[in-house]
Design an enzyme around this catalytic site. Sequence first.
Site: not given
Ligand code: NG1
Length: 492
Positions: A52, A58-59, A61, A160, A162-163, A209, A257
Amino acid sequence: MTDAPIPTLSSLAGVYPVGRAFIESARWQHLTDEFAKRFGHPATHICRAPGRVNLIGEHIDYALFGVFPAAVDRDILIACAPRSDSSEIRSQNMDESNTLDRPSPPVDAWFLDIDKRSLRWESYVKAGYFGVLNRFFRSSGAEPTGINMLVDGTVPSGSGLSSSAAMVVASTLTFLTMNNKLAQLNKGDLVHMAVENEKRVGVNSGGMDQAASILSLPHHPLYISFYPKLAPTQIPLISTNPATCFVIANSMKVSDKLVNAKAQYNLRVVETLVGARIGLNEKITFREVLSRWSRETQGSDTEDVKALEIALEQIIPEVERDGLTLDEMIEATGLSNSNFNDIYFSWVEVEATYFQLHKRAKHVYTEALRVLKFRKHSLSSSSEDSHKELGRLMDESHASCRDLFECSCPELDELVVLAKRAGAWGSRLTGAGWGGCTVSLVIESEVPAFIASIRRAYAPYEALDDIRLQDVVFSTKPGGGAGGEFALRSFP
Ligand code: NG1
């Protein structure tokens, strides 16, 4: 939408946008051919989950505020078939394989050897398996089916997009499908299960995600609110004049991450939770704080968006102050050291000298307000002015991520500047940040010139040939073609 059954399909029609369907059908065919070659028998199913792009929000949820993502047409596919002994996972992209010994029930905690110290793709497959074992085989005494799996992915990892969530969702679907459990869950159950499964890999993610990967429908971004419960709303794309689209650009800096969780993602989760607690003396999120502060009426399952907007406008001027040391932060919560450690540090490890509770709070509230404005403008009008406004909100979001939430990095900041210079109406980092991708709002007819301009100016793109460039910078329409359909029955 969350009550809907998890769809199963027997053809690719409607899964991808028209222009991509041809490439994808060749990819699906190649995957099934490879499966038969490697395992000596055909795949019976392919399970699919898309990545997605988060357009804004951002940050927030995990503070339970609404976000605005859309599924993209890059995805994870897992070809699978049952076998009589343990399970085996192989990867098309990595040329590696892993065996999952069949766990023997009954056990209290399944042991799947998930490595939380390094980023390993198979950990996300195991996380999906763990959730299915826990839910369906914990006390039943039944044996899970052994499975052969071949994984293929087009969502770049650490970007970023969401893989990780796409891998967890695809793997959860595979284990459900192979064990004949798919029909026992609806889409909402699958979202909750995928969120819990992903936490087992070591990141305390929100839920955006997995919800976007599971609940998206073509041509609709989603407004997803998490309070008082998970509630996705499809926002129809209005055609605009001039037509616009979103361009994703990968900074090519991998956002790890998991490995950096202590000083980045997990630290932000703790900072936002502790910030919300100050003055209230209980474990609570910012969304719940706002609800109490504004005396929001409870009882309805859906959010009153207008009332929420007013409450956010009123609370934002109240948030001001500098960072706190650990001792100051504990003192501000009114908890003893040991109680604080039990509540906030027993489930997560973090590293910081100063905890920036107020900066984070300011980002969370202002970003939540921007999401509501973005939603309103997306819904209300197709005029050029309203698209400029969407762009302005994206720019502000990036500045807030950079200055208040401190989740950007020089590469992302540079790409955002270059995107604006190349004519984007708005540009921002997307996803967790600290690397990964930007998303920019661009007039559709200007996309080729936009991409060419970024290519000339962004040094990491210099060495890329045209084919490779298409993997790192590409345009997408929200929800376009990603679909909400995942399991392909009786393939081919
Ligand atoms: P990414 O790292 O882009 O998949 C993460 C979190 C989301 C959200 C975003 C920031 C996971 C799986 N996903 O996304 O829930 O907090 O950072 O908006 O940790």
